[in-house]
Design a protein around this motif. Structure first.
Motif, PDB file in Angstrom:
ATOM      1  N   GLY A  73      -4.868  -3.708   6.007  1.00  9.62           N
ATOM      2  CA  GLY A  73      -6.160  -3.833   6.028  1.00  9.62           C
ATOM      3  C   GLY A  73      -6.895  -2.329   6.543  1.00  9.62           C
ATOM      4  N   SER A  74      -6.214  -1.893   7.826  1.00  9.17           N
ATOM      5  CA  SER A  74      -6.892  -0.708   8.344  1.00  9.17           C
ATOM      6  C   SER A  74      -6.567   0.768   7.298  1.00  9.17           C
ATOM      7  N   GLY A  75      -5.259   0.615   6.807  1.00  7.01           N
ATOM      8  CA  GLY A  75      -4.874   1.350   5.882  1.00  7.01           C
ATOM      9  C   GLY A  75      -5.637   1.339   4.547  1.00  7.01           C
ATOM     10  N   ALA A  76      -6.200   0.238   4.058  1.00  5.39           N
ATOM     11  CA  ALA A  76      -7.013   0.172   2.927  1.00  5.39           C
ATOM     12  C   ALA A  76      -8.327   0.957   3.143  1.00  5.39           C
ATOM     13  N   ALA A  77      -8.798   0.665   4.510  1.00  6.70           N
ATOM     14  CA  ALA A  77     -10.231   0.974   4.856  1.00  6.70           C
ATOM     15  C   ALA A  77     -10.054   2.594   5.196  1.00  6.70           C
ATOM     16  N   SER A  78      -9.017   2.795   6.050  1.00  9.52           N
ATOM     17  CA  SER A  78      -9.010   4.311   6.530  1.00  9.52           C
ATOM     18  C   SER A  78      -8.055   5.292   6.444  1.00  9.52           C
ATOM     19  N   GLY A  79      -6.815   4.797   5.742  1.00  9.40           N
ATOM     20  CA  GLY A  79      -5.594   5.471   5.448  1.00  9.40           C
ATOM     21  C   GLY A  79      -4.598   5.287   6.555  1.00  9.40           C
ATOM     22  N   ILE A  80      -3.872   6.322   6.677  1.00 10.35           N
ATOM     23  CA  ILE A  80      -2.710   6.378   7.395  1.00 10.35           C
ATOM     24  C   ILE A  80      -2.626   6.368   9.000  1.00 10.35           C
ATOM     25  N   SER A  81      -3.957   6.463   9.513  1.00 15.09           N
ATOM     26  CA  SER A  81      -4.245   6.697  10.794  1.00 15.09           C
ATOM     27  C   SER A  81      -3.499   5.533  11.664  1.00 15.09           C
ATOM     28  N   ALA A 341     -18.629  -9.080   6.832  1.00 10.28           N
ATOM     29  CA  ALA A 341     -18.456  -8.016   7.263  1.00 10.28           C
ATOM     30  C   ALA A 341     -17.776  -6.812   6.406  1.00 10.28           C
ATOM     31  N   GLY A 342     -16.920  -7.414   5.441  1.00 14.95           N
ATOM     32  CA  GLY A 342     -15.943  -6.640   4.680  1.00 14.95           C
ATOM     33  C   GLY A 342     -14.599  -7.395   4.418  1.00 14.95           C
ATOM     34  N   CYS A 343     -13.712  -6.972   3.400  1.00 12.08           N
ATOM     35  CA  CYS A 343     -12.651  -7.916   3.118  1.00 12.08           C
ATOM     36  C   CYS A 343     -11.490  -6.912   3.107  1.00 12.08           C
ATOM     37  N   SER A 344     -11.509  -5.593   3.766  1.00 13.46           N
ATOM     38  CA  SER A 344     -10.353  -5.156   3.968  1.00 13.46           C
ATOM     39  C   SER A 344      -9.133  -5.779   4.346  1.00 13.46           C
ATOM     40  N   ASN A 345      -9.217  -6.888   5.209  1.00  9.57           N
ATOM     41  CA  ASN A 345      -8.293  -7.396   5.957  1.00  9.57           C
ATOM     42  C   ASN A 345      -7.350  -8.502   4.861  1.00  9.57           C
ATOM     43  N   ILE A 346      -8.068  -8.480   3.636  1.00 10.59           N
ATOM     44  CA  ILE A 346      -7.136  -9.204   2.669  1.00 10.59           C
ATOM     45  C   ILE A 346      -6.383  -8.471   1.717  1.00 10.59           C
ATOM     46  N   ALA A 347      -6.280  -7.104   2.013  1.00 13.19           N
ATOM     47  CA  ALA A 347      -5.485  -6.191   1.256  1.00 13.19           C
ATOM     48  C   ALA A 347      -4.101  -6.661   1.066  1.00 13.19           C
ATOM     49  N   TYR A 348      -3.503  -7.047   1.947  1.00 19.75           N
ATOM     50  CA  TYR A 348      -1.994  -7.386   1.872  1.00 19.75           C
ATOM     51  C   TYR A 348      -1.841  -8.695   1.000  1.00 19.75           C
TER      52      TYR A 348
END
Length: 690
Positions: A73-81, A341-348
């Protein structure tokens, strides 16, 4: 673009059920083989595990569902950091193996709070650390894991979020309650293989779909949602991060400042990898120091993989499904993932369900369940250990072994209830990235303990009073920041915020805050009783800790005494019945007594692992005492020591090299939005910028 179905099919469910059968059988086998009738057997697997299963368990105890989905989810939102946390773990695992574990083993401890008691004296540090660890487990690990696993089930089967949570808990809690750490570690080994194999397969499939890593460099910068609300057109929150392919960034970066991460995040990570019961408990289960160090090396090498097989798949998912993964309209987001709040968490899970064919989706579903079970069973077992050994025994100094075993298992149920109650907070305060939510909460509370543990190991003059009051000051400071975070960032969405945050939040990055409270704690702890002004401060150690092996010997003697008392009672019963009862009545009475004992023993054996044979228990206690003495000697063969040191040099060099490469090298990417450009999406002519 070939897209498979978005829900589980019959073959998928068949694969999933087959996985459950296998994992339950392995858990039952491990439970049957394990010695669960003693504290060492239940909580530390008899301190007899070798490095391969411990290394696997260290990995999956960390990479549970909350990390698997959180990293993606964080990768989807902000990349490799977000991968910086993984490379940090590569290095800090070796600090655990070469600095902390030798101290822990030689001191003969069972828990981290117990170490504080032995190092500083007294009991208040021990009880406080135990309570605070449990507090963090509920706020981050348990609730985050449950939310992540339930979110996957909700996406896969359209189940209600909380129904999914209850179902996920049942199998995990049952296995943990009955089997102890041995069952946890054996099942973790299988799950580590499954997680790595499944995640690698999904990564290869995803890269093939978008044209490899070069396709990711080209397409990720353009992964912008089309279904946006009018309030976000003047913002950049719906666009990919310009630094998406750079790990450590400028010192004033809002997401990953390099100085803040290295100096501020590291203390929190030291607590997590070197002082947290969940991870350290696995290393303490090793049969020798060499096996403990071999396990940290193995886990360190495996920790290099998550950047590639968890973070990057999240980025791929945003490329393929930007409208869902990068959604910004709160109402639409709620339809997609039950969070405004957003759905980046469902990326996987979205990548799994949208890209893989029948059967493979079931396999990846099993991977997700494996990650959740590995995460939760580790936390449940460690939370049970902390409460039983460091809190319950404080108030019940003469508690029997049976009482401790039962209390530990019942406490798991309480942790489950509290964690479920906190899930709604995680869902709405994580801003679509619950991995960052967990990092923030941990950084407000945990870094001071890293300071105290480091001072305890390296600085002899630090005393109990200084350490305790330093931690109290840090607690007040950290809780103040935590409350402000929940109040001011609890319902902030893309394009709108919940309120004007105070400077302590808006201008004081949480990583720099972690550095601040770490230094503050260390200074206060060192100055106490070591300066002219504090020379008259009184320090009277109050170490009233119980010797665990003495307690177990007392328990065995109590069993023998209880057996003798029972024999006397039976004799008196016979005498009383012989006066006025028939012989048949006496025989029936004996049969009833024996049946009652058999039922009781069966219950204790199956659920608590407590056998009735006092002679066997006495032998186990004696053997464990001798084994602990051998472990405390920290003996290592020359061959093992040389091999481990070579591995240490390799892993440290590799970890530092990965940090440097992914932070310094500038990848040729596709165009991001240009500075000063009209941020209205292409084609949105009806949405004007004022």
């Amino acid at each position: 673009m070939a897209v498979a179905g978005t829900k589980l099919s019959g073959p998928d469910i068949g694969v999933l059920l087959a996985y459950f059968v296998v994992i339950v059988l392995i858990g039952m086998f491990a439970t049957w083989r394990s010695n669960r009738g003693t504290v060492s057997g239940y909580f530390l697997a008899g301190r007899s595990m070798w490095f391969l299963p411990i290394g696997a368990s260290l990995f999956v105890s960390n990479i549970g569902t909350r990390h698997l989905m959180g990293l993606a989810g964080s990768g989807a939102a902000s990349g490799i950091s977000v991968g910086a946390w993984e490379f940090n773990a590569v290095l800090l695992l070796q600090m655990l193996g070469w600095i902390f574990v030798p101290v822990y083993i030689s001191s003969g401890i069972y828990t981290m709070p117990e170490y504080l008691s032995k190092r500083f004296g007294g009991q208040r540090l021990r009880v406080y650390f135990a309570f605070l660890s449990l507090f963090l487990y509920v706020l981050t690990k348990c609730s985050g894991g449950l939310f992540a696993g339930a979110l996957f089930l909700q996406q896969s089967l359209n189940w209600d979020l909380y129904v999914s949570i209850v179902i996920l808990i049942l199998v995990t809690a049952l296995m943990t309650i009955t089997g102890g750490l041995t069952a946890v570690i054996y099942t973790d080994t299988l799950q580590a293989i499954l997680i790595l194999a499944g995640a690698t397969y999904l990564t290869i499939t995803g890269f093939h779909e978008i044209g490899g890593f070069s396709g990711l460099l080209e397409k990720y910068p353009q992964a912008v949602p089309t279904n946006v609300s009018a309030i976000v057109v003047n913002t950049t929150c719906h666009w990919p991060d310009r630094n998406a392919f750079r790990m450590l960034r400028d010192v004033d970066d809002d997401y990953m400042p390099w100085l803040g991460f290295l100096l501020g995040q590291t203390p929190s990570s030291i607590w997590y990898w070197c002082n947290d019961q969940v991870l350290v408990q696995r290393a303490l289960a090793a049969k020798s120091l060499s096996h403990a160090q071999g396990a940290t090396l193995l886990a360190g090498f495996i920790k290099i993989l998550p950047l590639f097989i968890m973070v990057m798949p999240g980025m791929i998912s945003r490329v393929l499904y930007p409208d869902e993964i990068a959604c910004t309209n709160p109402e639409y987001c709620y339809e997609v993932c039950q969070s405004r709040a957003g759905c980046s968490n469902i990326a996987y899970p979205r990548l799994v369900l949208g890209l893989l064919p029948d059967g493979a989706r079931g396999l990846m579903m099993a991977v997700m369940i494996a990650a959740l079970m590995s995460d939760l069973d580790s936390i449940f077992n460690s939370a049970s250990t902390l409460f039983t050994m460091d809190i319950w025994r404080k108030f019940r100094k003469h508690a029997s072994n049976t009482e401790l075993m039962v209390v530990g298992r019942v406490f798991i149920l309480l942790v489950v209830v509290l964690s479920i109650a906190w899930v709604p907070v995680v869902k709405e305060t994580s801003g679509g990235e619950f991995y960052i939510y967990m990092a923030r909460v941990t950084n407000y509370i945990a870094p001071p303990f890293a300071a105290i543990f480091l001072l305890g190991v390296f600085v002899p003059m630090v005393n109990e009073t200084g350490a305790f009051w330093a931690l109290m000051l840090a607690l007040v400071t950290g809780l103040t920041r935590l409350v402000l975070t929940l109040v001011y960032t609890g319902h902030s969405y893309c394009g709108q915020a919940s309120g004007q945050a105070p400077d302590i939040l808006g201008k004081f990055h949480y990583m720099y805050f972690a550095l601040f409270i770490t230094v503050m704690t260390a200074v206060v702890a060192v100055l106490h009783k070591t300066t002219y002004w504090t020379r008259h401060d009184d320090l009277v150690p109050d170490d009233t800790d119980l010797d665990l092996e003495t307690m177990e010997n007392d328990r065995v003697r109590g069993q023998v005494s209880g057996k003798e008392d029972g024999d006397k009672e039976n004799t008196n019963l016979e005498a009383r019945n012989s006066e006025g009862a028939t012989r048949v009545d006496v025989i029936d009475t004996h049969k009833h007594y024996e049946r009652t004992n058999r039922c009781r023993d069966f219950f204790y054996n199956v659920f608590c692992g407590i056998h009735a044979s006092s002679e066997e228990e006495e032998k186990n206690v004696s053997a464990m005492k001798k084994h602990l003495q051998d472990l405390a000697a920290l003996k290592q063969s020359r061959t093992a020591r040389v091999a481990l040191d070579v591995g240490l040099v390799l892993i440290l060099g590799l970890g530092v090299g990965m940090y440097v490469f992914w932070s310094v090298y500038r990848f040729p990417t596709g165009p991001f939005y240009p500075d000063g450009a009209d941020l209205t999406l292409p084609g949105d002519d009806d949405l004007s910028v004022e």
